[in-house]
Design a protein around this motif. Structure first.
Motif, mmCIF file in Angstrom:
data_model
loop_
_atom_site.group_PDB
_atom_site.id
_atom_site.type_symbol
_atom_site.label_atom_id
_atom_site.label_comp_id
_atom_site.label_asym_id
_atom_site.label_seq_id
_atom_site.Cartn_x
_atom_site.Cartn_y
_atom_site.Cartn_z
ATOM 1 N N THR A 103 18.762 -2.406 -20.875
ATOM 2 C CA THR A 103 17.728 -1.706 -20.123
ATOM 3 C C THR A 103 18.293 -0.385 -19.615
ATOM 4 O O THR A 103 19.508 -0.204 -19.504
ATOM 5 C CB THR A 103 17.213 -2.534 -18.927
ATOM 6 O OG1 THR A 103 18.282 -2.724 -17.986
ATOM 7 C CG2 THR A 103 16.684 -3.886 -19.381
ATOM 8 N N ARG A 159 14.874 -1.029 -23.203
ATOM 9 C CA ARG A 159 13.644 -1.082 -22.425
ATOM 10 C C ARG A 159 13.823 -0.161 -21.223
ATOM 11 O O ARG A 159 14.732 -0.355 -20.415
ATOM 12 C CB ARG A 159 13.324 -2.500 -21.960
ATOM 13 C CG ARG A 159 11.972 -2.572 -21.239
ATOM 14 C CD ARG A 159 11.586 -3.968 -20.846
ATOM 15 N NE ARG A 159 10.255 -3.961 -20.247
ATOM 16 C CZ ARG A 159 9.706 -4.995 -19.631
ATOM 17 N NH1 ARG A 159 10.376 -6.145 -19.541
ATOM 18 N NH2 ARG A 159 8.498 -4.904 -19.108
ATOM 19 N N ALA A 208 15.087 -2.080 -13.841
ATOM 20 C CA ALA A 208 15.999 -2.100 -14.988
ATOM 21 C C ALA A 208 17.216 -2.969 -14.686
ATOM 22 O O ALA A 208 17.660 -3.761 -15.530
ATOM 23 C CB ALA A 208 16.430 -0.680 -15.342
ATOM 24 N N TYR A 244 18.671 -9.656 -22.336
ATOM 25 C CA TYR A 244 19.410 -8.403 -22.193
ATOM 26 C C TYR A 244 20.860 -8.685 -21.808
ATOM 27 O O TYR A 244 21.147 -9.636 -21.080
ATOM 28 C CB TYR A 244 18.756 -7.516 -21.129
ATOM 29 C CG TYR A 244 17.345 -7.138 -21.489
ATOM 30 C CD1 TYR A 244 17.082 -6.073 -22.342
ATOM 31 C CD2 TYR A 244 16.263 -7.877 -21.002
ATOM 32 C CE1 TYR A 244 15.786 -5.745 -22.704
ATOM 33 C CE2 TYR A 244 14.962 -7.551 -21.356
ATOM 34 C CZ TYR A 244 14.731 -6.487 -22.209
ATOM 35 O OH TYR A 244 13.446 -6.171 -22.569
ATOM 36 N N TYR A 260 22.812 -2.909 -18.665
ATOM 37 C CA TYR A 260 21.992 -1.731 -18.400
ATOM 38 C C TYR A 260 22.898 -0.507 -18.291
ATOM 39 O O TYR A 260 24.120 -0.616 -18.159
ATOM 40 C CB TYR A 260 21.170 -1.913 -17.116
ATOM 41 C CG TYR A 260 21.998 -2.073 -15.859
ATOM 42 C CD1 TYR A 260 22.368 -0.969 -15.093
ATOM 43 C CD2 TYR A 260 22.417 -3.332 -15.431
ATOM 44 C CE1 TYR A 260 23.137 -1.109 -13.948
ATOM 45 C CE2 TYR A 260 23.182 -3.483 -14.287
ATOM 46 C CZ TYR A 260 23.540 -2.373 -13.548
ATOM 47 O OH TYR A 260 24.310 -2.514 -12.418
#
Length: 232
Positions: free
Chosen positions: A30, A66, A73, A83, A86
């Motif tokens: 993310t 994303r 996030a 995920y 990030y």
């Protein structure tokens, strides 16, 4: 010849992690819209995204990102097993992140009104000012410590462009912002472009901070971090 019967062992020998295979040879991360470093609308989705994607291409791995507001996030990446992390993130001494090698550098400083003289040498000199920060962002460790101790007055905003508008309309006195991010919004946001001469970036920086992927502290996160690092 002895057969390798363990799929995880075979994957590790091939340089792939079970976590990445579960994602279909695709690394899911993310991020936020933080141009020019990361943004869904930019070519290559930003300079940091492009660098990650180029590194992963050496393994024939795809990158899927994303883009969300920053706090979402972080929450999505750390709570959703789809995920593995990030970005971009500054190093933080109290973080659980498995940080990648540096992907770039952020010149973090203060935006101020051109008609308001700003002279500062230490963080203590900033105590009289209302300072806009983005909710959830780390700043420098020293700045964050001053905020935690109640020695700096900060007002949180949802993103950098909103904070710069708050500065323009004098709802805050200063804004903590990356130099290139400020330059981007002064070029792209009409209200800031028209008022370009009214806002300045102070030459004294809070810090030059490296930018990283924050991988989850899991076996799959560690494998993905190590794989990316080998190509940086």
């Amino acid at each position: 010849m002895r057969l390798i019967r363990s799929l995880p062992l075979l994957l590790l020998m091939l340089g792939l992690s079970p976590g990445l295979l579960a994602q279909g040879n695709q690394l899911n991360l993310t991020s936020l819209n933080w141009p020019p470093y990361s943004a869904e609308s930019l070519p290559g989705q930003g300079s940091i995204t492009s660098r990650i994607r180029q590194a992963l291409a050496n393994y024939d791995l795809d990158l899927a990102v994303r883009f969300l507001p920053w706090n979402r996030a972080v929450k999505q990446a750390t709570e959703d097993p789809h995920y593995l992390g990030y970005y971009p993130e500054y190093l933080s001494p109290n973080s659980d992140c498995l940080y990648s090698k540096a992907l770039g550098t952020s010149s973090l400083g203060l935006a101020y009104h051109s008609d308001q003289a700003l002279h500062w040498e230490t963080l203590e000199d900033l105590s009289p000012y209302r300072i806009g920060v983005v909710s959830g962002y780390h700043q420098t460790p020293a700045f964050d410590q001053q905020v935690a101790a109640g020695l700096l007055q900060v007002e949180e905003g949802v993103n950098d462009q909103i904070n710069l508008l708050k500065l323009l309309y004098r709802r805050v006195d200063l804004v903590v912002v990356d130099r290139e991010v400020m330059r981007h919004w002064q070029n792209q946001l009409p209200s800031l472009r028209r008022a370009r001469d009214q806002l300045q970036f102070h030459p004294r920086l809070l810090g030059e901070l490296s930018l990283h992927v924050c991988f989850n502290n899991t076996q799959a996160g560690r494998a993905a971090r190590d794989k990316l690092d080998r190509q940086l």
